[in-house]
Design a protein around this motif. Structure first.
Motif, mmCIF file in Angstrom:
data_model
loop_
_atom_site.group_PDB
_atom_site.id
_atom_site.type_symbol
_atom_site.label_atom_id
_atom_site.label_comp_id
_atom_site.label_asym_id
_atom_site.label_seq_id
_atom_site.Cartn_x
_atom_site.Cartn_y
_atom_site.Cartn_z
ATOM 1 N N ARG A 158 1.284 -1.313 0.050
ATOM 2 C CA ARG A 158 -0.167 0.293 0.339
ATOM 3 C C ARG A 158 0.863 1.051 0.062
ATOM 4 N NH1 ARG A 158 -5.524 -1.076 4.199
ATOM 5 N NH2 ARG A 158 -5.611 -2.894 3.055
ATOM 6 N N ALA A 159 2.440 1.179 0.475
ATOM 7 C CA ALA A 159 2.797 2.700 0.689
ATOM 8 C C ALA A 159 3.161 2.663 -0.727
ATOM 9 C CB ALA A 159 4.047 2.555 1.385
ATOM 10 N N ASP A 160 3.959 2.097 -1.538
ATOM 11 C CA ASP A 160 3.733 2.542 -2.894
ATOM 12 C C ASP A 160 2.865 2.398 -3.298
ATOM 13 O OD1 ASP A 160 6.529 1.589 -4.956
ATOM 14 O OD2 ASP A 160 4.542 0.679 -5.781
ATOM 15 N N VAL A 161 1.691 1.935 -3.950
ATOM 16 C CA VAL A 161 0.715 2.354 -4.342
ATOM 17 C C VAL A 161 0.197 3.983 -3.510
ATOM 18 C CG1 VAL A 161 -2.266 2.004 -4.582
ATOM 19 C CG2 VAL A 161 -0.519 0.203 -4.683
ATOM 20 N N ALA A 162 0.145 4.384 -2.418
ATOM 21 C CA ALA A 162 0.394 5.453 -1.809
ATOM 22 C C ALA A 162 0.934 6.990 -2.701
ATOM 23 C CB ALA A 162 0.253 5.592 -0.438
ATOM 24 N N VAL A 163 1.770 6.417 -2.992
ATOM 25 C CA VAL A 163 2.900 8.011 -3.223
ATOM 26 C C VAL A 163 2.668 7.559 -5.224
ATOM 27 C CG1 VAL A 163 4.020 7.943 -2.050
ATOM 28 C CG2 VAL A 163 4.893 6.378 -3.147
#
Length: 411
Positions: A158-163
């Motif tokens: 999720r952290a990668d998708v969030a950015v």
């Protein structure tokens, strides 16, 4: 989190992975030792990013297959009409399965839970739509912590998708750490439910790594084997059925011509949303009148050609091919990948001390260790993320804090 872990020089981590094939859980016990290793060796390409990788040693590993009943439960999650209640129930249930698998590995290895720095759990992907900012993996980390007595790092995508990233593939970080070379361009191919590649240019820094999902893998082939055999076959073992058939080149040409995903350039990622049961039904209609062996041969060669197309999109020079994942056992799939991709040499991951079947579990152990160290583990050039971020979320173990472990034999 216990911040003393930031100063650890060596420690044991468990990594766990269940992929889109939904057939079981890979579990790896890995020792990491800090030595300041970076594969760059002065080659550059990191855009100012500090990249530090620990030494890695696989201590023990375990594959826990799902029972037929468990597989049916998992595959219910992939239906478009699945209810939120069922997803929530399976979040707990899969957490129990993962926890029991990790506890079994520790027991067999003779390792105490208090000696584990963390468990890195990928979980089970149930929905992946990064272009809409969504990626969902389940397998409740609090349940895993309660079952094992270990703290857990989870929810890596999720952290990668969030950015702005695709949240996949993530394993290129691991590939770069342990497979890159000053002398050779290498392509690391993983054939799981979905096939993906990591391109490691000769002498490149991490900022020059390219990676993406090339398209379908075992997921599509397994589904066809199950359909053709009325459920008697879980998969085409070693490609034996495909070996008896003849691929229909004109059918494959038509599929490739109209497959928009295959022709997209990376970064990109895909899943069951693109290559699930609806996809298979449509393509089976194109194979009406063909025998079972010819259908399997046709679909297997289609998968091989999509892999080769992806490789040729990203690599123009000579390259070595490193293959991992369950698909490498399919002899016909491997034959056709080599025929269409034309690698200079086929390299076994075992030559680098990494068992093919445990590579992804070991990768998520690495991600958990790097999370504890506060290090970013996404590769923006591969996922399309705006910048490097630390991947994962921390779940401390209530069992460890309270001196009590949930009896995993009851789950």
């Amino acid at each position: 989190m216990n911040w003393q872990r930031l100063h650890l020089r060596s420690g044991l981590v468990v990594g766990m992975m269940s992929g889109t094939s939904g057939d079981g859980v890979d579990v790896a016990l890995v020792r990491f030792t800090e030595d300041g290793h970076s594969p760059d060796n002065g080659c550059g390409g990191n855009n100012g990013r500090q990249v530090i990788f620990p030494q890695m040693e696989l201590i023990s590993s375990l594959y826990v297959p799902y029972s037929n009943a468990q597989r049916r439960q998992v595959f219910e999650l992939f239906k478009p009409t699945v209810s939120a209640r069922y997803v929530a129930e399976m979040d707990v249930e899969i957490g129990k399965w993962f926890g029991a698998a990790a506890a079994k590995l520790l027991a067999e290895a003779g390792v105490k839970f208090e000696d584990i720095v963390a468990i890195g759990s990928h979980g089970q992907t149930v929905y992946h739509a990064p272009d809409r900012g969504i990626t969902v993996q389940i397998g409740n980390p609090a349940v895993i912590a309660a079952v094992t007595g270990c703290s857990v790092v989870s929810d890596f995508r999720r952290a990668d998708v969030a950015v702005g990233g695709q949240g996949a593939p993530l394993v290129p970080y691991f590939d770069y750490a342990y497979f890159s070379s000053r002398d050779k361009t290498r392509v690391v191919l993983n054939i799981g439910g979905i096939s993906n590649i990591t391109v490691l240019p000769q002498g490149a820094g991490i900022g020059q790594v390219a990676a993406f999902d090339t398209g379908p893998g075992n997921m599509l082939l397994d589904a066809l084997a199950q359909t053709l055999s009325d459920g008697e076959l879980a998969f085409d073992c070693d490609g034996q059925l495909a070996a008896q058939g003849t691929p229909a080149a004109e059918v494959i040409d038509g599929w490739i011509a109209r497959d928009k995903y295959v022709h997209r350039t990376g970064p990109k990622s895909t899943g069951r949303e693109q290559y699930g049961t609806e996809f298979l039904s449509n393509y089976q209609r194109d194979m009406t009148g063909m025998g079972a062996a010819d259908q399997m041969a046709t679909l297997t060669q289609f998968v091989a050609r999509t892999v080769a197309i992806g490789i040729h999109q990203a690599v123009k020079d000579r390259f070595e091919l490193i293959v991992s994942g369950g698909g490498r056992q399919n002899q016909m799939l491997m034959k056709w990948i080599q025929e269409f991709a034309q690698p200079e040499r086929l390299v076994r991951p075992e030559e680098q001390g990494i068992p093919s079947d445990m590579k992804e579990a070991m990768a998520f152990a690495l991600f958990a260790w790097q999370f504890v160290k506060g290090r970013a583990t996404n590769v923006p050039s591969a996922t399309g993320a705006g910048y490097p971020v630390v991947l994962g979320q921390w779940t401390p173990s209530p069992a460890a804090q309270e001196g009590y472990i949930w009896n995993s034999t009851s789950v």
